[in-house]
Design an enzyme around this catalytic site. Structure first.
Site, PDB file in Angstrom:
ATOM      1  N   ASP A   1       0.819  -1.218   0.000  1.00  0.00           N
ATOM      2  CA  ASP A   1       0.000   0.000   0.000  1.00  0.00           C
ATOM      3  C   ASP A   1       0.849   1.263   0.000  1.00  0.00           C
ATOM      4  OD1 ASP A   1       0.789  -0.480   2.643  1.00  0.00           O
ATOM      5  OD2 ASP A   1      -1.169   0.012   3.510  1.00  0.00           O
TER       6      ASP A   1
ATOM      7  N   ASP B   1      -5.554  -0.102   5.700  1.00  0.00           N
ATOM      8  CA  ASP B   1      -6.346  -0.467   6.864  1.00  0.00           C
ATOM      9  C   ASP B   1      -7.576   0.427   7.017  1.00  0.00           C
ATOM     10  OD1 ASP B   1      -4.318  -2.248   7.255  1.00  0.00           O
ATOM     11  OD2 ASP B   1      -3.440  -1.214   8.975  1.00  0.00           O
TER      12      ASP B   1
END
Length: 383
Positions: free
Chosen positions: A39, A174
């Site tokens: 990410d 997240d």
């Protein structure tokens, strides 16, 4: 049956403030199906939301600042000054203060509020308990204040709270999973564009289950290891003249251009992991769920051998699950402890979990916990 985090949040609110909350807001933890440490390299990830949630019971109030109470029952109060200075509120309440700070930093005026939290997201297991906390508080404050913050912008605000206020250099996966997930689907997220696609992931339909095994090994990301991996990746991208490792198009050429073996292994993990995400998405689009198993297992091998973020407990869990019949297994989360996921036949989940438990006992590890994960919805107001 009432949701336990909701009940606890409401009870704590009443006990702390002698009043009822204006509402309850829930945000889930997450399991990352595949795509680890991609990410923050502008890559691809494929998480899904857990049924485990953090619930914020909240109400506006006329006083100055914000008060929050959680498991220990002791309210923490912070005012505008603490909310203006990153790191001024320590411990778990810093995540709440960070959300207030990030909202103000983004040009919003979050209302003074009283909050109480309840959660069943395991802490320290790599299931994003911090993102669930941030996202539940963020959703509550946005609603209480009538703030014009679209859902697709909310993960970046929550991420900034954790990065800049708390000091944890997490990527945006997240918070995106906690805010933007959809029940019965995995969230295919392009971490550069922030575009999402909801990929059907109804494993029960195919007689399968995602078994989550919490290794109960220590899981710490603030001790420098996560930050070290991130800085190595960023330095490698700069050395290659790229914005991020997502832009590597010729892996062999990139590896040949780097003169440090550790850096080469870190780059190889990120580049191959991105491709594994894309391959997994393609299989799931075609309904070929069992066939993602080898990709999960290859992901774990890459995290173990190239990114060096596994520990003996999670390696044992993966190896044992595969031996016991799992189609694929991998560590999930930032690493250095935490959880393993295994794709198994639904009627074999307990058999696989029991095999892992015995393997842990044989090696003298702490007993693991386990549950079967079903993809749930993102952050929402419950009432």
């Amino acid at each position: 049956m009432p949701d336990a985090p909701s009940v606890r949040a409401r009870q704590r609110f009443r006990a702390a403030y002698d009043a009822d909350p204006a509402g309850l807001w829930a945000a889930p933890g997450r399991v990352n199906l595949i795509g680890e440490h991609t990410d923050y390299n502008d890559g691809y990830v494929l998480p899904f939301a857990l049924p485990h949630t953090t619930v914020a019971a909240a109400a506006p109030h006329e006083g100055d600042g914000w008060t929050v109470v959680s498991d220990d029952g002791s309210p923490v109060h912070f005012g505008a000054a603490e909310a203006a200075e990153p790191g001024a509120v320590p411990g778990w309440a810093g995540y709440v203060a960070g959300v207030v700070w990030a909202l103000r930093d983004a040009g919003f005026d979050p209302p003074p509020a009283r909050l109480a939290l309840g959660s069943d997201v395991p802490v320290g297991a790599g299931l994003s308990s911090s993102a669930a906390l941030e996202s539940s508080v963020l959703t509550a404050l946005v609603d209480l204040g009538g703030l014009d913050l679209p859902v697709d912008r909310r993960p970046a605000v929550a991420q900034r709270a954790e990065n800049a206020y708390v000091g944890v250099p997490c990527g945006i996966m997240d918070q995106s999973a906690s805010v933007r997930s959809r029940a019965g689907h995995a969230l295919f997220l392009d971490c550069r564009t922030l575009d999402v696609e909801h990929i059907p992931f109804d494993v029960a339909r195919d007689g399968l289950a995602v078994l989550v095994v919490d290794s109960n090994a220590p899981h710490k990301l603030v001790d420098g290891e996560y930050a070290n991996r991130r800085s190595t990746c960023e330095a490698a991208a700069a050395a290659l003249g790229l914005t991020a490792l997502r832009d590597v198009t010729d892996l062999d050429a990139a590896l040949a251009a780097l003169d440090d073996d550790v850096t080469r292994r870190r780059v190889r993990h990120v580049v191959t992991e991105n491709q594994r995400v894309l391959d997994t998405v393609e299989l799931l689009r075609g309904g070929r769920v069992r066939e993602i198993g080898p990709l999960l297992t290859a992901s774990h091998a890459s995290m173990r051998d190239d990114f060096a973020i596994t520990v003996p407990e999670v390696d044992t869990a993966v190896e044992t699950a595969l031996t016991a019949g799992a189609y694929g297994a991998r560590m999930t989360g930032g690493g250095f402890g935490g959880c393993v996921i295994a794709l198994v036949d639904a009627d074999a989940a307990e058999t696989v979990a029991d095999a892992v438990r015995r393997a842990f006992a044989d090696r003298g590890f702490a007993a693991p916990d386990h549950f079967v994960a079903t993809p749930g919805p993102g952050a929402t107001r419950l009432e």
